[in-house]
Motif scaffolding. Structure first.
Motif, PDB file in Angstrom:
ATOM      1  N   UNK A  95       0.807  -1.218   0.000  1.00 34.67           N
ATOM      2  CA  UNK A  95       0.000   0.000   0.000  1.00 34.67           C
ATOM      3  C   UNK A  95       0.843   1.272   0.000  1.00 34.67           C
ATOM      4  N   UNK A  96       2.151   1.135   0.060  1.00 38.43           N
ATOM      5  CA  UNK A  96       3.035   2.305   0.127  1.00 38.43           C
ATOM      6  C   UNK A  96       2.865   3.265  -1.050  1.00 38.43           C
ATOM      7  N   UNK A  97       2.609   2.786  -2.289  1.00 34.89           N
ATOM      8  CA  UNK A  97       2.423   3.738  -3.399  1.00 34.89           C
ATOM      9  C   UNK A  97       1.264   4.714  -3.174  1.00 34.89           C
ATOM     10  N   UNK A  98       0.325   4.360  -2.317  1.00 40.01           N
ATOM     11  CA  UNK A  98      -0.785   5.270  -2.032  1.00 40.01           C
ATOM     12  C   UNK A  98      -0.311   6.555  -1.358  1.00 40.01           C
ATOM     13  N   UNK A  99       0.852   6.500  -0.701  1.00 41.27           N
ATOM     14  CA  UNK A  99       1.363   7.686  -0.009  1.00 41.27           C
ATOM     15  C   UNK A  99       1.750   8.784  -0.988  1.00 41.27           C
ATOM     16  N   UNK A 100       2.223   8.412  -2.168  1.00 44.90           N
ATOM     17  CA  UNK A 100       2.526   9.412  -3.191  1.00 44.90           C
ATOM     18  C   UNK A 100       1.263  10.147  -3.600  1.00 44.90           C
ATOM     19  N   UNK A 101       0.177   9.412  -3.782  1.00 44.46           N
ATOM     20  CA  UNK A 101      -1.093  10.012  -4.178  1.00 44.46           C
ATOM     21  C   UNK A 101      -1.666  10.861  -3.049  1.00 44.46           C
ATOM     22  N   UNK A 102      -1.508  10.390  -1.799  1.00 44.51           N
ATOM     23  CA  UNK A 102      -1.935  11.156  -0.645  1.00 44.51           C
ATOM     24  C   UNK A 102      -1.213  12.498  -0.576  1.00 44.51           C
ATOM     25  N   UNK A 103       0.111  12.461  -0.769  1.00 49.91           N
ATOM     26  CA  UNK A 103       0.899  13.694  -0.723  1.00 49.91           C
ATOM     27  C   UNK A 103       0.533  14.622  -1.884  1.00 49.91           C
ATOM     28  N   UNK A 104       0.253  14.055  -3.052  1.00 53.86           N
ATOM     29  CA  UNK A 104      -0.148  14.870  -4.198  1.00 53.86           C
ATOM     30  C   UNK A 104      -1.406  15.663  -3.888  1.00 53.86           C
ATOM     31  N   UNK A 105      -2.354  15.022  -3.232  1.00 52.17           N
ATOM     32  CA  UNK A 105      -3.595  15.696  -2.852  1.00 52.17           C
ATOM     33  C   UNK A 105      -3.312  16.832  -1.879  1.00 52.17           C
ATOM     34  N   UNK A 106      -2.512  16.554  -0.850  1.00 53.12           N
ATOM     35  CA  UNK A 106      -2.248  17.560   0.185  1.00 53.12           C
ATOM     36  C   UNK A 106      -1.512  18.764  -0.386  1.00 53.12           C
ATOM     37  N   UNK A 107      -0.489  18.529  -1.201  1.00 55.49           N
ATOM     38  CA  UNK A 107       0.288  19.641  -1.758  1.00 55.49           C
ATOM     39  C   UNK A 107      -0.551  20.435  -2.751  1.00 55.49           C
ATOM     40  N   UNK A 108      -1.338  19.756  -3.573  1.00 50.86           N
ATOM     41  CA  UNK A 108      -2.200  20.449  -4.527  1.00 50.86           C
ATOM     42  C   UNK A 108      -3.197  21.358  -3.816  1.00 50.86           C
ATOM     43  N   UNK A 109      -3.847  20.844  -2.784  1.00 49.97           N
ATOM     44  CA  UNK A 109      -4.816  21.647  -2.040  1.00 49.97           C
ATOM     45  C   UNK A 109      -4.149  22.884  -1.441  1.00 49.97           C
ATOM     46  N   UNK A 127      -9.426   7.118 -16.796  1.00 46.44           N
ATOM     47  CA  UNK A 127     -10.782   7.242 -16.256  1.00 46.44           C
ATOM     48  C   UNK A 127     -10.843   7.310 -14.736  1.00 46.44           C
ATOM     49  N   UNK A 128      -9.732   7.080 -14.040  1.00 39.63           N
ATOM     50  CA  UNK A 128      -9.789   7.165 -12.583  1.00 39.63           C
ATOM     51  C   UNK A 128      -8.703   6.340 -11.919  1.00 39.63           C
ATOM     52  N   UNK A 129      -8.852   6.177 -10.609  1.00 43.60           N
ATOM     53  CA  UNK A 129      -7.921   5.381  -9.814  1.00 43.60           C
ATOM     54  C   UNK A 129      -8.605   4.124  -9.314  1.00 43.60           C
ATOM     55  N   UNK A 130      -7.861   3.031  -9.287  1.00 42.22           N
ATOM     56  CA  UNK A 130      -8.333   1.815  -8.634  1.00 42.22           C
ATOM     57  C   UNK A 130      -8.149   1.971  -7.124  1.00 42.22           C
ATOM     58  N   UNK A 131      -8.748   1.060  -6.368  1.00 45.26           N
ATOM     59  CA  UNK A 131      -8.622   1.126  -4.912  1.00 45.26           C
ATOM     60  C   UNK A 131      -7.184   0.931  -4.451  1.00 45.26           C
ATOM     61  N   UNK A 132      -6.351   0.354  -5.309  1.00 41.15           N
ATOM     62  CA  UNK A 132      -4.940   0.147  -4.987  1.00 41.15           C
ATOM     63  C   UNK A 132      -4.096   1.392  -5.237  1.00 41.15           C
ATOM     64  N   UNK A 133      -4.645   2.337  -6.026  1.00 42.16           N
ATOM     65  CA  UNK A 133      -3.891   3.505  -6.432  1.00 42.16           C
ATOM     66  C   UNK A 133      -3.422   3.426  -7.867  1.00 42.16           C
ATOM     67  N   UNK A 134      -3.651   2.294  -8.519  1.00 38.01           N
ATOM     68  CA  UNK A 134      -3.286   2.148  -9.922  1.00 38.01           C
ATOM     69  C   UNK A 134      -4.163   3.053 -10.781  1.00 38.01           C
ATOM     70  N   UNK A 135      -3.598   3.544 -11.893  1.00 38.99           N
ATOM     71  CA  UNK A 135      -4.348   4.354 -12.836  1.00 38.99           C
ATOM     72  C   UNK A 135      -5.187   3.439 -13.723  1.00 38.99           C
TER      73      UNK A 135
END
Length: 316
Positions: free
Chosen positions: A143-157, A290-298
């Motif tokens: 699940x570690x790759x999800x942290x990149x997506x989490x950080x992307x959201x926080x920095x973008x906001x 079209x979106x993200x999978x629950x794993x974080x995959x595109x």
């Protein structure tokens, strides 16, 4: 010394009070004033009045950051150097030595900055945010790759709120303005069996980088907040705001899982609904993002069906 001068803002601070509060001699005071002036601070000295801070350079040193921090742990422990090869390397060393979660490595300049897939990250001095944060999330390695997506959201906001710019996310780790890159996020980890031991989350942002500092080969694909916003930004304020948002989003991720992050990511992504080409290990795949999978995959909608993309370079 600097903290005392900052407390008084535009007012004078007597040598007697400085001596009392810092428990040092007048000779030591003058020595420290000289050191601050070497760092670019303009300090007026007036007989019988004392010292007054006239000008502060744009630095990201701890004494400039800490007055703005509103976090519980992120950035409360900090390593700062004027110039380093890479904040990622220093953060890894610190994490191996037992650095607590939220420990931050930050610099004014990197000489060997790292990007994804070992690409070079251009880090000109005194113009960007170059920092790495140590995390110790209780999650499986998968699940570690999800942290990149989490950080992307926080920095973008944060950047949208603080700059007013239309910042969008490009999977998996880039932030764009007008189709050009202004930020990269690099997540590296050390794990044991199925658990993460620590994560080093690197964030590089072109803040006040001018066109003169961008290499010719990057002019068409990279930009900065200052170029796009038409003004410069105070980096300590941006860093403090990013750390606050990142801490809150990270805690929400640990409490509620990836699903809220997935929704926020899709809202901020600028590539959904567009035709892209993903360079996968199996070869190029072309389709609609079209979106993200629950794993974080595109998720890529192709003629063969909807395919998950786990690791890839993306061309829009």
């Amino acid at each position: 010394m600097l903290s005392l001068l900052l407390e008084r803002e535009d007012a004078f601070l007597s040598g007697e009070e400085i001596s009392r509060r810092l428990n040092c001699s007048r000779t030591a005071i003058w020595k420290h004033i000289k050191e601050l002036r070497k760092e670019g601070y303009q300090i007026e000295a007036r007989p019988k009045s004392g010292y007054r801070l006239v000008y502060r350079p744009d630095r990201v040193a701890p004494e400039e950051l800490k007055p703005h921090l509103r976090t519980r742990s992120f950035g409360r422990r900090m390593q700062y150097q004027e110039c380093v090869p890479s904040t990622q390397l220093l953060a890894h060393e610190w994490a191996k030595e037992g650095a607590e979660e939220g420990s931050l490595v930050i610099t004014e300049e990197q000489t060997d900055g790292k990007g994804r897939m070992n690409r070079i990250w251009h880090s000109p001095p005194h113009s960007g945010i170059w920092m790495s944060l140590v995390l110790r999330p209780p999650i499986p390695v998968t699940e570690a790759p999800q942290l990149t997506l989490m950080a992307s959201v926080a920095v973008t906001r944060t950047l949208r709120r603080e700059t007013g710019l239309d910042v969008t996310i490009k999977w998996p780790n880039d932030l764009l303005v007008g189709g050009k890159k202004i930020c990269g996020i690099l997540t590296e980890l050390r794990g044991e069996q199925d658990r993460v031991q620590y994560v080093v989350l690197g964030i590089g942002i072109n803040v006040n980088v001018t066109p003169d500092f961008l290499p010719k080969e990057l002019e068409s694909i990279a930009t900065s907040l200052a170029i796009e916003g038409g003004r410069t930004f105070q980096r300590p304020l941006l860093i403090a705001a990013i750390l606050k948002e990142l801490e809150e989003v990270y805690e929400g991720y640990l409490d509620h899982g990836f699903e809220p992050i997935r929704i926020l990511w899709e809202e901020a992504a600028g590539m959904l609904g567009r035709i892209i080409t993903a360079q996968t290990p199996e070869g190029p795949r072309r389709g609609e993002a079209v979106g993200l999978a629950s794993s974080g995959a595109l998720l890529l909608k192709t003629e063969e069906g909807t395919l998950p993309v786990y690791s890839s370079d993306i061309q829009i």
